[in-house]
Design a protein around this motif. Structure first.
Motif, mmCIF file in Angstrom:
data_model
loop_
_atom_site.group_PDB
_atom_site.id
_atom_site.type_symbol
_atom_site.label_atom_id
_atom_site.label_comp_id
_atom_site.label_asym_id
_atom_site.label_seq_id
_atom_site.Cartn_x
_atom_site.Cartn_y
_atom_site.Cartn_z
ATOM 1 N N GLY A 1 0.731 -1.130 0.024
ATOM 2 C CA GLY A 1 -0.020 -0.054 0.140
ATOM 3 C C GLY A 1 0.571 1.338 0.145
ATOM 4 O O GLY A 1 2.127 1.199 -0.205
ATOM 5 N N CYS A 2 0.150 2.318 0.349
ATOM 6 C CA CYS A 2 0.802 3.621 0.347
ATOM 7 C C CYS A 2 1.892 3.656 1.342
ATOM 8 O O CYS A 2 1.756 3.276 2.459
ATOM 9 C CB CYS A 2 -0.169 4.642 0.715
ATOM 10 S SG CYS A 2 0.339 6.431 0.638
ATOM 11 N N PRO A 3 3.301 4.153 0.916
ATOM 12 C CA PRO A 3 4.100 4.069 2.007
ATOM 13 C C PRO A 3 3.983 5.120 2.881
ATOM 14 O O PRO A 3 4.743 5.366 3.877
ATOM 15 C CB PRO A 3 5.567 4.291 1.122
ATOM 16 C CG PRO A 3 4.973 4.802 -0.306
ATOM 17 C CD PRO A 3 3.684 4.271 -0.552
ATOM 18 N N THR A 4 3.159 6.137 2.443
ATOM 19 C CA THR A 4 2.882 7.468 3.487
ATOM 20 C C THR A 4 1.845 7.077 4.572
ATOM 21 O O THR A 4 2.196 7.349 5.823
ATOM 22 C CB THR A 4 2.700 8.714 2.692
ATOM 23 O OG1 THR A 4 3.468 8.745 1.702
ATOM 24 C CG2 THR A 4 2.456 9.873 3.752
ATOM 25 N N CYS A 5 1.015 6.630 4.260
ATOM 26 C CA CYS A 5 -0.173 6.294 5.012
ATOM 27 C C CYS A 5 -0.688 4.990 5.123
ATOM 28 O O CYS A 5 -1.482 4.494 6.212
ATOM 29 C CB CYS A 5 -1.420 7.216 4.704
ATOM 30 S SG CYS A 5 -2.140 6.778 3.244
ATOM 31 N N GLY A 6 -0.397 4.084 4.501
ATOM 32 C CA GLY A 6 -0.690 2.368 4.366
ATOM 33 C C GLY A 6 -2.110 2.057 3.638
ATOM 34 O O GLY A 6 -2.263 0.962 3.633
ATOM 35 N N PRO B 1 3.302 4.386 -6.185
ATOM 36 C CA PRO B 1 2.712 3.515 -5.000
ATOM 37 C C PRO B 1 1.838 4.321 -3.973
ATOM 38 O O PRO B 1 1.678 3.768 -2.914
ATOM 39 C CB PRO B 1 4.178 3.086 -4.440
ATOM 40 C CG PRO B 1 5.003 4.288 -4.359
ATOM 41 C CD PRO B 1 4.647 4.726 -5.815
ATOM 42 N N PHE B 2 1.493 5.526 -4.088
ATOM 43 C CA PHE B 2 0.809 6.238 -3.256
ATOM 44 C C PHE B 2 -0.752 6.250 -3.527
ATOM 45 O O PHE B 2 -1.218 5.759 -4.600
ATOM 46 C CB PHE B 2 1.202 7.760 -3.322
ATOM 47 C CG PHE B 2 2.902 8.039 -3.185
ATOM 48 C CD1 PHE B 2 3.207 7.938 -1.913
ATOM 49 C CD2 PHE B 2 3.704 8.334 -4.097
ATOM 50 C CE1 PHE B 2 4.580 8.067 -1.511
ATOM 51 C CE2 PHE B 2 5.045 8.105 -3.831
ATOM 52 C CZ PHE B 2 5.305 8.258 -2.836
ATOM 53 N N CYS B 3 -1.332 6.513 -2.514
ATOM 54 C CA CYS B 3 -2.814 6.558 -2.575
ATOM 55 C C CYS B 3 -3.433 7.829 -2.998
ATOM 56 O O CYS B 3 -4.540 7.803 -3.433
ATOM 57 C CB CYS B 3 -3.544 5.930 -1.290
ATOM 58 S SG CYS B 3 -3.221 7.435 0.172
ATOM 59 N N SER B 4 -2.867 9.001 -3.094
ATOM 60 C CA SER B 4 -2.985 10.221 -3.500
ATOM 61 C C SER B 4 -2.208 11.317 -3.631
ATOM 62 O O SER B 4 -0.879 10.823 -3.436
ATOM 63 C CB SER B 4 -4.034 10.748 -2.496
ATOM 64 O OG SER B 4 -3.464 11.180 -1.291
ATOM 65 N N GLN B 5 -2.494 12.198 -4.285
ATOM 66 C CA GLN B 5 -1.508 13.293 -4.809
ATOM 67 C C GLN B 5 -1.179 13.997 -3.393
ATOM 68 O O GLN B 5 0.257 14.338 -3.338
ATOM 69 C CB GLN B 5 -2.075 14.146 -5.566
ATOM 70 C CG GLN B 5 -1.030 15.521 -5.964
ATOM 71 C CD GLN B 5 0.091 14.874 -6.926
ATOM 72 O OE1 GLN B 5 -0.281 14.207 -7.912
ATOM 73 N NE2 GLN B 5 1.037 15.438 -6.551
ATOM 74 N N GLY B 6 -1.747 14.015 -2.355
ATOM 75 C CA GLY B 6 -1.354 14.362 -1.059
ATOM 76 C C GLY B 6 -0.306 13.790 -0.367
ATOM 77 O O GLY B 6 0.772 14.294 0.056
ATOM 78 N N CYS B 7 -0.618 12.229 -0.610
ATOM 79 C CA CYS B 7 0.628 11.297 0.013
ATOM 80 C C CYS B 7 2.103 11.682 -0.889
ATOM 81 O O CYS B 7 3.058 11.655 -0.334
ATOM 82 C CB CYS B 7 0.083 10.100 0.011
ATOM 83 S SG CYS B 7 -0.878 9.768 1.526
ATOM 84 N N ARG B 8 1.737 11.939 -2.218
ATOM 85 C CA ARG B 8 2.903 12.145 -2.934
ATOM 86 C C ARG B 8 3.576 13.269 -2.672
ATOM 87 O O ARG B 8 5.062 13.395 -2.608
ATOM 88 C CB ARG B 8 2.535 12.147 -4.470
ATOM 89 C CG ARG B 8 2.139 10.980 -5.327
ATOM 90 C CD ARG B 8 1.922 11.030 -6.480
ATOM 91 N NE ARG B 8 3.149 11.101 -7.098
ATOM 92 C CZ ARG B 8 3.367 10.517 -8.397
ATOM 93 N NH1 ARG B 8 2.232 10.021 -9.031
ATOM 94 N NH2 ARG B 8 4.276 10.492 -9.187
#
Length: 63
Positions: free
Chosen positions: A14-19, A28-35
């Motif tokens: 999943g997203c390396p920032t929030c999971g 590999p992120f879930c959103s532009q915000g996490c990118r």
């Protein structure tokens, strides 16, 4: 240092920032915000790649 938990940093988890699950448009992120948060971590030295120590003299010379 990074706030990412080691289990979240593994590929395919999943997203390396929030999971959260990855989004196709932002892999590999879930959103532009996490990118953007991840980029800011790199730019502010929040993420680092291990290596040998750098002498202050070498750092100041700019070579």
């Amino acid at each position: 240092m990074s706030n990412i938990k080691p289990e979240r940093a593994r590929r395919g988890s999943g997203c390396p920032t929030c999971g959260k699950p990855s989004a196709a448009a932002h892999i590999p992120f879930c959103s532009q915000g996490c990118r953007d948060r991840d980029l800011l971590q790199w730019l502010s030295d929040g993420h680092r790649i291990p290596g040998p120590p750098v002498d202050e003299e070498d750092r100041d010379s700019g070579d």
